[in-house]
Design an enzyme around this catalytic site. Structure first.
Site, PDB file in Angstrom:
ATOM      1  N   ASN A 134       2.992  -9.846  -0.820  1.00 38.18           N
ATOM      2  CA  ASN A 134       2.789 -10.578  -2.079  1.00 38.18           C
ATOM      3  C   ASN A 134       1.800  -9.761  -2.895  1.00 38.18           C
ATOM      4  O   ASN A 134       0.608  -9.752  -2.596  1.00 38.18           O
ATOM      5  CB  ASN A 134       2.224 -11.976  -1.776  1.00 38.18           C
ATOM      6  CG  ASN A 134       1.775 -12.695  -3.042  1.00 38.18           C
ATOM      7  OD1 ASN A 134       2.145 -12.312  -4.148  1.00 38.18           O
ATOM      8  ND2 ASN A 134       0.967 -13.745  -2.867  1.00 38.18           N
ATOM      9  N   LYS A 163       0.763 -10.223  -5.801  1.00 34.65           N
ATOM     10  CA  LYS A 163      -0.011 -11.026  -6.760  1.00 34.65           C
ATOM     11  C   LYS A 163       0.019 -10.347  -8.142  1.00 34.65           C
ATOM     12  O   LYS A 163       0.990  -9.669  -8.466  1.00 34.65           O
ATOM     13  CB  LYS A 163      -1.432 -11.258  -6.273  1.00 34.65           C
ATOM     14  CG  LYS A 163      -1.493 -11.757  -4.816  1.00 34.65           C
ATOM     15  CD  LYS A 163      -2.833 -12.299  -4.479  1.00 34.65           C
ATOM     16  CE  LYS A 163      -2.948 -12.507  -2.973  1.00 34.65           C
ATOM     17  NZ  LYS A 163      -3.807 -13.616  -2.646  1.00 34.65           N
ATOM     18  N   HIS A 203       2.892 -21.204  -3.634  1.00 36.82           N
ATOM     19  CA  HIS A 203       1.709 -20.446  -3.194  1.00 36.82           C
ATOM     20  C   HIS A 203       0.453 -21.222  -3.614  1.00 36.82           C
ATOM     21  O   HIS A 203       0.423 -21.838  -4.687  1.00 36.82           O
ATOM     22  CB  HIS A 203       1.715 -19.043  -3.820  1.00 36.82           C
ATOM     23  CG  HIS A 203       0.674 -18.155  -3.218  1.00 36.82           C
ATOM     24  ND1 HIS A 203      -0.646 -18.232  -3.591  1.00 36.82           N
ATOM     25  CD2 HIS A 203       0.751 -17.201  -2.259  1.00 36.82           C
ATOM     26  CE1 HIS A 203      -1.336 -17.346  -2.876  1.00 36.82           C
ATOM     27  NE2 HIS A 203      -0.513 -16.702  -2.063  1.00 36.82           N
ATOM     28  N   GLU A 235      -2.232 -20.368  -4.876  1.00 36.48           N
ATOM     29  CA  GLU A 235      -2.789 -20.014  -6.197  1.00 36.48           C
ATOM     30  C   GLU A 235      -1.992 -20.695  -7.314  1.00 36.48           C
ATOM     31  O   GLU A 235      -2.559 -21.096  -8.333  1.00 36.48           O
ATOM     32  CB  GLU A 235      -2.814 -18.477  -6.352  1.00 36.48           C
ATOM     33  CG  GLU A 235      -3.902 -17.873  -5.458  1.00 36.48           C
ATOM     34  CD  GLU A 235      -3.674 -16.441  -5.010  1.00 36.48           C
ATOM     35  OE1 GLU A 235      -2.806 -15.746  -5.569  1.00 36.48           O
ATOM     36  OE2 GLU A 235      -4.369 -16.018  -4.062  1.00 36.48           O
ATOM     37  N   GLU A 260      -0.296 -20.844   5.084  1.00 40.18           N
ATOM     38  CA  GLU A 260      -1.368 -20.021   4.522  1.00 40.18           C
ATOM     39  C   GLU A 260      -2.589 -20.897   4.282  1.00 40.18           C
ATOM     40  O   GLU A 260      -2.692 -21.549   3.222  1.00 40.18           O
ATOM     41  CB  GLU A 260      -0.926 -19.420   3.185  1.00 40.18           C
ATOM     42  CG  GLU A 260       0.254 -18.494   3.280  1.00 40.18           C
ATOM     43  CD  GLU A 260       0.213 -17.454   2.171  1.00 40.18           C
ATOM     44  OE1 GLU A 260       0.185 -16.272   2.503  1.00 40.18           O
ATOM     45  OE2 GLU A 260       0.162 -17.835   0.988  1.00 40.18           O
ATOM     46  N   GLY A 315      -7.320 -14.025   0.917  1.00 36.72           N
ATOM     47  CA  GLY A 315      -8.132 -13.109   0.127  1.00 36.72           C
ATOM     48  C   GLY A 315      -9.619 -13.170   0.453  1.00 36.72           C
ATOM     49  O   GLY A 315     -10.444 -12.637  -0.285  1.00 36.72           O
ATOM     50  N   SER A 358      -5.352 -13.044   4.980  1.00 38.80           N
ATOM     51  CA  SER A 358      -6.149 -11.910   5.445  1.00 38.80           C
ATOM     52  C   SER A 358      -5.552 -11.215   6.670  1.00 38.80           C
ATOM     53  O   SER A 358      -6.283 -10.780   7.563  1.00 38.80           O
ATOM     54  CB  SER A 358      -7.604 -12.342   5.702  1.00 38.80           C
ATOM     55  OG  SER A 358      -8.186 -12.809   4.496  1.00 38.80           O
TER      56      SER A 358
HETATM   57  C1  PEP Z   1      -1.361 -14.327  -0.026  1.00 44.10           C
HETATM   58  O1  PEP Z   1      -1.721 -14.193  -1.177  1.00 44.10           O
HETATM   59  O2  PEP Z   1      -0.270 -14.879   0.206  1.00 44.10           O
HETATM   60  C2  PEP Z   1      -2.207 -13.817   1.046  1.00 44.10           C
HETATM   61  C3  PEP Z   1      -1.918 -14.100   2.281  1.00 44.10           C
HETATM   62  O3  PEP Z   1      -3.273 -13.035   0.658  1.00 44.10           O
HETATM   63  P1  PEP Z   1      -4.248 -12.156   1.603  1.00 44.10           P
HETATM   64  O4  PEP Z   1      -3.391 -11.484   2.634  1.00 44.10           O
HETATM   65  O5  PEP Z   1      -4.905 -11.206   0.668  1.00 44.10           O
HETATM   66  O6  PEP Z   1      -5.204 -13.127   2.232  1.00 44.10           O
END
Ligand code: PEP
Length: 249
Positions: free
Chosen positions: A9, A11, A95, A97, A167, A173, A212
């Site tokens: 992803n 972003k 997601h 966000e 998630e 992040g 992460s």
């Molecule tokens: C994400 O945005 O779906 C995500 C898992 O981000 P990160 O791996 O940076 O935590």
């Protein structure tokens, strides 16, 4: 055997020149493995670039969201049908966000999920709890509420053409990964809820972990029985990291 995935992803990141370098490295480095799929979910303006760069590779691509509408006076939106026209295989929906920053409610996410299915995309439905929700023991209630909204709208059969991603918001992040045990507990819970509705669909549903994930922790997470791969944010922008995660699948 369930299908296993590593999906990036990007972003709100990228640029034509940087994308070209990353896509070159991925198309050389992602070697086909049976029962495993790799994909990147990119900002929609880059779908044409990604389609051209990856069309002869083993890597799929898609968007990070789709409009809740099919067409019409919705300035700024990109429909599932438009995403599909670029040969996309995937679309993220729900997601955290989008939920937290853009106000996507459970009903909106369910609508987007349905439009992705109608466009013959594979929706990757993201669910996850915030830190206060985890600390107050509400993780299962929250993730089930998010998943149930989609099941109510599209039936459990809707999940047979989808991927689920757990998630935890506190791990996205932040550099804080859920421990393999913490993630596995939630994956097993979600699979159990789906199995209770339809055993075959629950058994087949691929559930990815996101939050992460890096090449240094991927193998341990992917070794858990109900974790079928990862949804990768920050590390998907660095070829060496993303390839390391792919190699851990
Ligand atoms: C994400 O945005 O779906 C995500 C898992 O981000 P990160 O791996 O940076 O935590």
């Amino acid at each position: 055997m369930r299908d296993r995935f590593v999906i990036g992803n990007w972003k709100l990141n990228g640029g034509l020149a940087a994308n070209a370098l990353l896509l070159d490295a991925l198309s050389v480095g992602v070697v086909e493995k049976s029962g495993r799929s790799c994909g990147v979910c990119v900002p929609s303006p880059y779908l044409a670039q990604v389609q051209a760069a990856l069309k002869d590779s083993f890597i799929g691509w898609g968007s990070q969201d789709v409009s809740r509408f099919e067409s019409g006076a919705y300035t700024g939106d990109v429909s599932a049908g438009m995403v599909a026209e670029f040969g996309s295989r995937y679309a993220l929906v729900g997601h955290s966000e989008r939920r937290a920053i853009f106000g996507d409610t459970e009903d909106v996410v369910a609508g987007k999920f349905g439009l992705a299915l109608r466009a013959v995309l594979t929706p990757i439905l993201c669910v996850g709890e915030s830190l206060p929700e985890r600390e107050s023991g509400k993780t299962e209630e929250v993730v089930w509420r998010q998943l149930q909204a989609v099941v109510v709208a599209h039936g459990v059969s809707g999940l047979s053409r989808a991927i689920l991603a757990y998630e935890p918001v506190w791990a996205i992040g932040t550099g804080k990964t859920a421990s393999p045990g913490q993630a596995e507990d939630v994956h097993a819970f979600l699979r159990g809820k789906v199995r209770a509705l339809d055993k075959a669909i629950g058994d087949q549903l691929s559930i990815l972990y996101g939050g992460s994930v890096k090449k240094s922790n991927a193998a341990e997470l992917f070794g858990m029985p109900d974790i079928d791969g990862g949804l990768i944010g920050g590390a998907s922008l660095v070829a060496e990291e993303f390839l390391g995660i792919w190699n851990a699948l």
